[in-house]
Design a protein around this motif. Structure first.
Motif, PDB file in Angstrom:
ATOM      1  N   GLN A 181       0.823  -1.202   0.000  1.00  0.00           N
ATOM      2  CA  GLN A 181       0.000   0.000   0.000  1.00  0.00           C
ATOM      3  C   GLN A 181       0.862   1.258   0.000  1.00  0.00           C
ATOM      4  O   GLN A 181       0.579   2.228  -0.715  1.00  0.00           O
ATOM      5  N   GLU A 182       1.940   1.243   0.776  1.00  0.00           N
ATOM      6  CA  GLU A 182       2.834   2.401   0.832  1.00  0.00           C
ATOM      7  C   GLU A 182       3.558   2.600  -0.493  1.00  0.00           C
ATOM      8  O   GLU A 182       3.769   3.742  -0.935  1.00  0.00           O
ATOM      9  N   VAL A 183       3.960   1.505  -1.151  1.00  0.00           N
ATOM     10  CA  VAL A 183       4.581   1.620  -2.469  1.00  0.00           C
ATOM     11  C   VAL A 183       3.575   2.166  -3.472  1.00  0.00           C
ATOM     12  O   VAL A 183       3.905   3.018  -4.306  1.00  0.00           O
ATOM     13  N   ALA A 184       2.340   1.705  -3.393  1.00  0.00           N
ATOM     14  CA  ALA A 184       1.305   2.201  -4.292  1.00  0.00           C
ATOM     15  C   ALA A 184       1.110   3.707  -4.122  1.00  0.00           C
ATOM     16  O   ALA A 184       1.008   4.453  -5.109  1.00  0.00           O
ATOM     17  N   GLN A 216       1.847  -4.796  -5.492  1.00  0.00           N
ATOM     18  CA  GLN A 216       2.070  -6.090  -4.874  1.00  0.00           C
ATOM     19  C   GLN A 216       2.661  -7.084  -5.870  1.00  0.00           C
ATOM     20  O   GLN A 216       3.559  -7.868  -5.539  1.00  0.00           O
ATOM     21  N   ARG A 217       2.187  -7.047  -7.111  1.00  0.00           N
ATOM     22  CA  ARG A 217       2.668  -7.985  -8.131  1.00  0.00           C
ATOM     23  C   ARG A 217       4.152  -7.762  -8.414  1.00  0.00           C
ATOM     24  O   ARG A 217       4.926  -8.719  -8.508  1.00  0.00           O
ATOM     25  N   TYR A 218       4.552  -6.505  -8.521  1.00  0.00           N
ATOM     26  CA  TYR A 218       5.957  -6.222  -8.807  1.00  0.00           C
ATOM     27  C   TYR A 218       6.835  -6.469  -7.577  1.00  0.00           C
ATOM     28  O   TYR A 218       7.978  -6.916  -7.703  1.00  0.00           O
ATOM     29  N   LEU A 219       6.319  -6.198  -6.406  1.00  0.00           N
ATOM     30  CA  LEU A 219       7.084  -6.479  -5.193  1.00  0.00           C
ATOM     31  C   LEU A 219       7.344  -7.974  -5.055  1.00  0.00           C
ATOM     32  O   LEU A 219       8.458  -8.395  -4.683  1.00  0.00           O
ATOM     33  N   LYS A 220       6.339  -8.787  -5.349  1.00  0.00           N
ATOM     34  CA  LYS A 220       6.526 -10.237  -5.278  1.00  0.00           C
ATOM     35  C   LYS A 220       7.554 -10.700  -6.296  1.00  0.00           C
ATOM     36  O   LYS A 220       8.379 -11.579  -6.020  1.00  0.00           O
TER      37      LYS A 220
END
Length: 226
Positions: free
Chosen positions: A178-181, A192-196
């Motif tokens: 959420q913070e990255v978004a 979330q997809r890119y973080l994973k």
């Protein structure tokens, strides 16, 4: 030519890595070592050495211990870690010891080539000498973070991956999806997809934050400077 020493406990892996290096224009393998002691001996005897591709798990010590001893002896040779070690404590220790890049095994030739080419760009930028403007500094540090795009699977955008990378790099601590978004303007699902993806490829580290109840929060930190 950039002279490279390959350090890996497995002789077969060292030969494969050496073959990869020799395929990149401007690089030449000047030697191989399969233990910490042998690596240090080679550094003392080689007539010239510019870069070490350093494994972490060695039969008589660790790659980071070798880096420490190198610096104690006054060797300022550049180091790229090439290792299966992906725990955050090792990655952070590598950063503190001045390791330029960190490549997690297993990796593709494209992944190694991108990092070697980025390293060559860095050397060219530094060899110019003189004073640096902010744009020059940004370009130099940008060379260290090059190489994220070649390993992206189909359906992933390099510019989006770069947005997520910059968000993690600029953060003082770990970030949630959420913070990255919020920092990038992406949706939470995309972040979330890119973080994973970055976590799976060893570029980001994952930690869990447990609250009073419910599922733990997944938090990410940039782990490679690569």
């Amino acid at each position: 030519m950039i002279e490279v020493l390959i350090v890996d406990d497995d002789a077969r892996v060292a030969r494969v890595n050496a073959a990869y290096v020799e395929k990149v224009p401007g690089f030449r393998v000047t030697g191989e070592a399969h233990s910490a002691a042998e690596a240090l001996r080679r550094m003392e005897t080689l007539p010239r050495l510019d870069l070490v591709l350093m494994d972490h798990y060695l039969p008589d010590g660790t790659g980071l211990a070798v880096v420490q001893e190198m610096r104690r002896r006054g060797h300022q040779t550049d180091v790229i870690m090439v290792t299966a070690a992906r725990d955050i404590s090792t990655v952070r220790a590598a950063l503190r010891q001045g390791v330029l890049q960190y490549l997690v095994k297993p990796f593709s030739f494209a992944g190694l080539r991108a990092r070697l080419e980025a390293y060559a760009d860095l050397r060219r930028a530094l060899d110019r000498g003189g004073n640096a403007e902010q744009s020059d500094v940004d370009r130099i540090f940008g060379a260290l973070s090059a190489g994220i795009a070649p390993d992206l699977p189909k359906g992933h955008s390099p510019p989006t991956a770069e947005l997520v990378r910059r968000a993690l790099l600029s953060a003082e601590g770990s970030l949630s999806a959420q913070e990255v978004a919020e920092a990038t303007g992406l949706s939470r699902q995309t972040a979330q997809r890119y973080l994973k993806l970055l976590e799976r490829t060893g570029r980001a580290g994952l930690t869990l934050r447990y609250g009073d109840a419910g599922r733990p929060e997944h938090r990410y930190v940039w782990a490679t400077r690569a």
